[in-house]
Design a protein around this motif. Structure first.
Motif, PDB file in Angstrom:
ATOM      1  N   THR A  72       0.844  -1.178   0.000  1.00 53.18           N
ATOM      2  CA  THR A  72       0.000   0.000   0.000  1.00 53.18           C
ATOM      3  C   THR A  72       0.887   1.238   0.000  1.00 53.18           C
ATOM      4  N   TYR A  73       0.282   2.384  -0.175  1.00 51.69           N
ATOM      5  CA  TYR A  73       0.985   3.667  -0.143  1.00 51.69           C
ATOM      6  C   TYR A  73      -0.074   4.748  -0.042  1.00 51.69           C
ATOM      7  N   ARG A  74       0.355   5.971   0.213  1.00 47.55           N
ATOM      8  CA  ARG A  74      -0.597   7.075   0.174  1.00 47.55           C
ATOM      9  C   ARG A  74      -0.633   7.595  -1.247  1.00 47.55           C
ATOM     10  N   GLY A  75      -1.743   7.382  -1.896  1.00 45.76           N
ATOM     11  CA  GLY A  75      -1.896   7.815  -3.277  1.00 45.76           C
ATOM     12  C   GLY A  75      -2.485   9.209  -3.366  1.00 45.76           C
ATOM     13  N   SER A  76      -2.881   9.556  -4.563  1.00 48.61           N
ATOM     14  CA  SER A  76      -3.450  10.890  -4.778  1.00 48.61           C
ATOM     15  C   SER A  76      -4.790  10.777  -5.484  1.00 48.61           C
TER      16      SER A  76
END
Length: 120
Positions: free
Chosen positions: A116-120
């Motif tokens: 996972t990651y912090r997307g936009s």
């Protein structure tokens, strides 16, 4: 732009969006760890939810957790998984510091891994 929380699930075993995966949204008390279920939904044909998980006015500073029903999703696919599955319910706990920002929390998953990651 008003703050909101969204997600997107990609099935990396099949190279496609994860359609009809159940997703739960919880709020977490950082002091006690006690959780409260806010919403249960499922992904659409693009692997996204039809509406934001939280929209403007609903998004508050705090700790949240998304729980993805990965085991149930892959059990419905033609993928051999163990019993019990290696991954079943995948939790991602994260903090919201700015309720006016867009927080996008994608999940890339297979029966054996996720990221996972912090997307936009």
């Amino acid at each position: 732009m008003p703050g909101k929380l969204t997600t997107h699930v990609l099935d990396t075993a099949h190279g496609c969006p994860a359609v009809s995966m159940t997703v739960e949204l919880w709020t977490v008390d950082p002091q006690t760890g006690q959780k409260m279920l806010l919403k249960t939904t499922s992904t659409n044909s693009d692997g996204r939810t039809d509406t934001p998980l939280l929209s403007a006015g609903e998004l508050k500073v705090g700790v949240y957790e998304l729980v993805f029903s990965v085991g149930d999703y892959f059990a419905q696919k033609s993928v051999h998984i163990s019993n019990p599955p290696f991954l079943n319910r995948v939790p991602i706990q994260f903090g919201i510091a700015d309720p006016d920002a867009h927080y996008h929390v994608p999940l890339l998953t297979s029966p054996w891994s996720y990221s996972t990651y912090r997307g936009s």
